[in-house]
Design a protein around this motif. Structure first.
Motif, PDB file in Angstrom:
ATOM      1  N   LEU A   1       0.828  -1.206   0.000  1.00 48.63           N
ATOM      2  CA  LEU A   1       0.000   0.000   0.000  1.00 48.63           C
ATOM      3  C   LEU A   1       0.865   1.259   0.000  1.00 48.63           C
ATOM      4  O   LEU A   1       0.537   2.249  -0.672  1.00 48.63           O
ATOM      5  CB  LEU A   1      -0.950  -0.011   1.196  1.00 48.63           C
ATOM      6  CG  LEU A   1      -2.011  -1.108   1.168  1.00 48.63           C
ATOM      7  CD1 LEU A   1      -2.815  -1.102   2.471  1.00 48.63           C
ATOM      8  CD2 LEU A   1      -2.918  -0.990  -0.035  1.00 48.63           C
ATOM      9  N   ASP A   2       1.984   1.223   0.712  1.00 48.02           N
ATOM     10  CA  ASP A   2       2.912   2.366   0.686  1.00 48.02           C
ATOM     11  C   ASP A   2       3.461   2.562  -0.731  1.00 48.02           C
ATOM     12  O   ASP A   2       3.553   3.694  -1.221  1.00 48.02           O
ATOM     13  CB  ASP A   2       4.056   2.156   1.678  1.00 48.02           C
ATOM     14  CG  ASP A   2       3.594   2.196   3.131  1.00 48.02           C
ATOM     15  OD1 ASP A   2       2.474   2.667   3.408  1.00 48.02           O
ATOM     16  OD2 ASP A   2       4.378   1.724   3.999  1.00 48.02           O
TER      17      ASP A   2
ATOM     18  N   GLN B   1       2.994   5.754  -3.623  1.00 51.98           N
ATOM     19  CA  GLN B   1       4.094   6.352  -4.390  1.00 51.98           C
ATOM     20  C   GLN B   1       3.837   6.230  -5.888  1.00 51.98           C
ATOM     21  O   GLN B   1       4.064   7.170  -6.650  1.00 51.98           O
ATOM     22  CB  GLN B   1       5.427   5.708  -4.015  1.00 51.98           C
ATOM     23  CG  GLN B   1       5.871   6.020  -2.613  1.00 51.98           C
ATOM     24  CD  GLN B   1       7.154   5.304  -2.237  1.00 51.98           C
ATOM     25  OE1 GLN B   1       7.670   4.481  -2.978  1.00 51.98           O
ATOM     26  NE2 GLN B   1       7.672   5.617  -1.053  1.00 51.98           N
ATOM     27  N   HIS B   2       3.371   5.074  -6.311  1.00 50.04           N
ATOM     28  CA  HIS B   2       3.083   4.852  -7.731  1.00 50.04           C
ATOM     29  C   HIS B   2       1.993   5.799  -8.225  1.00 50.04           C
ATOM     30  O   HIS B   2       2.122   6.408  -9.297  1.00 50.04           O
ATOM     31  CB  HIS B   2       2.670   3.400  -7.956  1.00 50.04           C
ATOM     32  CG  HIS B   2       2.265   3.089  -9.353  1.00 50.04           C
ATOM     33  ND1 HIS B   2       3.174   2.934 -10.380  1.00 50.04           N
ATOM     34  CD2 HIS B   2       1.037   2.935  -9.913  1.00 50.04           C
ATOM     35  CE1 HIS B   2       2.525   2.686 -11.504  1.00 50.04           C
ATOM     36  NE2 HIS B   2       1.225   2.681 -11.253  1.00 50.04           N
TER      37      HIS B   2
ATOM     38  N   ALA C   1       1.128   8.671  -6.960  1.00 48.52           N
ATOM     39  CA  ALA C   1       1.663  10.041  -6.964  1.00 48.52           C
ATOM     40  C   ALA C   1       2.494  10.297  -8.206  1.00 48.52           C
ATOM     41  O   ALA C   1       2.378  11.355  -8.842  1.00 48.52           O
ATOM     42  CB  ALA C   1       2.481  10.287  -5.706  1.00 48.52           C
ATOM     43  N   LYS C   2       3.330   9.330  -8.596  1.00 45.48           N
ATOM     44  CA  LYS C   2       4.170   9.481  -9.795  1.00 45.48           C
ATOM     45  C   LYS C   2       3.315   9.555 -11.064  1.00 45.48           C
ATOM     46  O   LYS C   2       3.587  10.355 -11.946  1.00 45.48           O
ATOM     47  CB  LYS C   2       5.155   8.316  -9.916  1.00 45.48           C
ATOM     48  CG  LYS C   2       6.292   8.361  -8.940  1.00 45.48           C
ATOM     49  CD  LYS C   2       7.174   7.148  -9.140  1.00 45.48           C
ATOM     50  CE  LYS C   2       8.157   7.005  -7.996  1.00 45.48           C
ATOM     51  NZ  LYS C   2       8.915   5.758  -8.078  1.00 45.48           N
ATOM     52  N   THR C   3       2.327   8.676 -11.159  1.00 52.32           N
ATOM     53  CA  THR C   3       1.515   8.643 -12.392  1.00 52.32           C
ATOM     54  C   THR C   3       0.632   9.868 -12.509  1.00 52.32           C
ATOM     55  O   THR C   3       0.328  10.303 -13.618  1.00 52.32           O
ATOM     56  CB  THR C   3       0.649   7.368 -12.468  1.00 52.32           C
ATOM     57  OG1 THR C   3      -0.197   7.289 -11.320  1.00 52.32           O
ATOM     58  CG2 THR C   3       1.501   6.129 -12.551  1.00 52.32           C
ATOM     59  N   ARG C   4       0.247  10.456 -11.389  1.00 50.74           N
ATOM     60  CA  ARG C   4      -0.592  11.663 -11.437  1.00 50.74           C
ATOM     61  C   ARG C   4       0.222  12.892 -11.823  1.00 50.74           C
ATOM     62  O   ARG C   4      -0.326  13.832 -12.379  1.00 50.74           O
ATOM     63  CB  ARG C   4      -1.290  11.882 -10.103  1.00 50.74           C
ATOM     64  CG  ARG C   4      -2.361  10.804  -9.888  1.00 50.74           C
ATOM     65  CD  ARG C   4      -3.227  11.118  -8.763  1.00 50.74           C
ATOM     66  NE  ARG C   4      -3.942  12.374  -9.050  1.00 50.74           N
ATOM     67  CZ  ARG C   4      -5.103  12.726  -8.533  1.00 50.74           C
ATOM     68  NH1 ARG C   4      -5.675  11.914  -7.692  1.00 50.74           N
ATOM     69  NH2 ARG C   4      -5.668  13.841  -8.822  1.00 50.74           N
ATOM     70  N   LYS C   5       1.527  12.864 -11.532  1.00 50.65           N
ATOM     71  CA  LYS C   5       2.388  13.993 -11.903  1.00 50.65           C
ATOM     72  C   LYS C   5       2.757  13.944 -13.373  1.00 50.65           C
ATOM     73  O   LYS C   5       3.017  14.978 -13.977  1.00 50.65           O
ATOM     74  CB  LYS C   5       3.667  13.985 -11.071  1.00 50.65           C
ATOM     75  CG  LYS C   5       3.452  14.405  -9.641  1.00 50.65           C
ATOM     76  CD  LYS C   5       4.760  14.381  -8.876  1.00 50.65           C
ATOM     77  CE  LYS C   5       4.532  14.731  -7.406  1.00 50.65           C
ATOM     78  NZ  LYS C   5       5.769  14.637  -6.646  1.00 50.65           N
TER      79      LYS C   5
END
Length: 149
Positions: free
Chosen positions: A136-137, A141-142, A144-148
């Motif tokens: 889940l952690d 992170q994944h 957050a990266k894909t949304r940026k």
């Protein structure tokens, strides 16, 4: 019967998070503990009954069967067909719920299983912390990266 449980809040809409999680063959894209995944017999990864083979980062292998997949409930359940863990009757569920106060998701991952009394606490800890919470952690992170991107 023992239960392992972990949950988190992911700062993204439930449909966005579910689109990532629902791919039964997609764990290596977001869970850092999984090196490879493949679906046996070339079946689609959203076909209830399909079996995936996971290769962990340490080289161990797990086979899991998709028992249920619901886009309405944003949940999936699976069991172990073969695993290096000293457990029986393992069944896990991964679920995504919308957080109504903001643009976020509540994600929970749980499993029930049977283990020898001497292994029970260690297996509960392994699944809850070593597999679920670490996954889940990594999912946060994944996302957050894909949304940026």
């Amino acid at each position: 019967m023992s239960k392992a449980y972990a949950s988190t809040i992911v700062p993204a809409p439930a449909d966005t998070v579910w689109a990532i999680i629902r791919d039964f063959d997609g764990l290596p894209t977001w869970h850092t503990g999984i090196a490879k995944s493949s679906i046996d017999d070339g079946l689609p990864p959203d076909l209830v009954g399909c079996i995936r083979t996971l290769v962990l980062q340490d080289g161990a292998s797990i086979r899991e069967k998709l028992l249920a997949l619901s886009d309405v409930d944003r949940s999936m359940s699976y069991d172990f067909q073969a695993s290096p863990f000293p457990v029986r009757d393992y069944e896990a569920t991964l679920r995504v719920l919308p957080v109504t106060d903001g643009d976020a998701s509540f994600v929970e991952w749980s499993a029930t299983f049977t283990a020898a009394e001497s292994d029970e606490a260690a297996m509960r800890d392994t699944f809850a912390k070593g597999v679920f919470q670490s996954g889940l952690d990594a999912l946060k992170q994944h996302v957050a990266k894909t949304r940026k991107a």
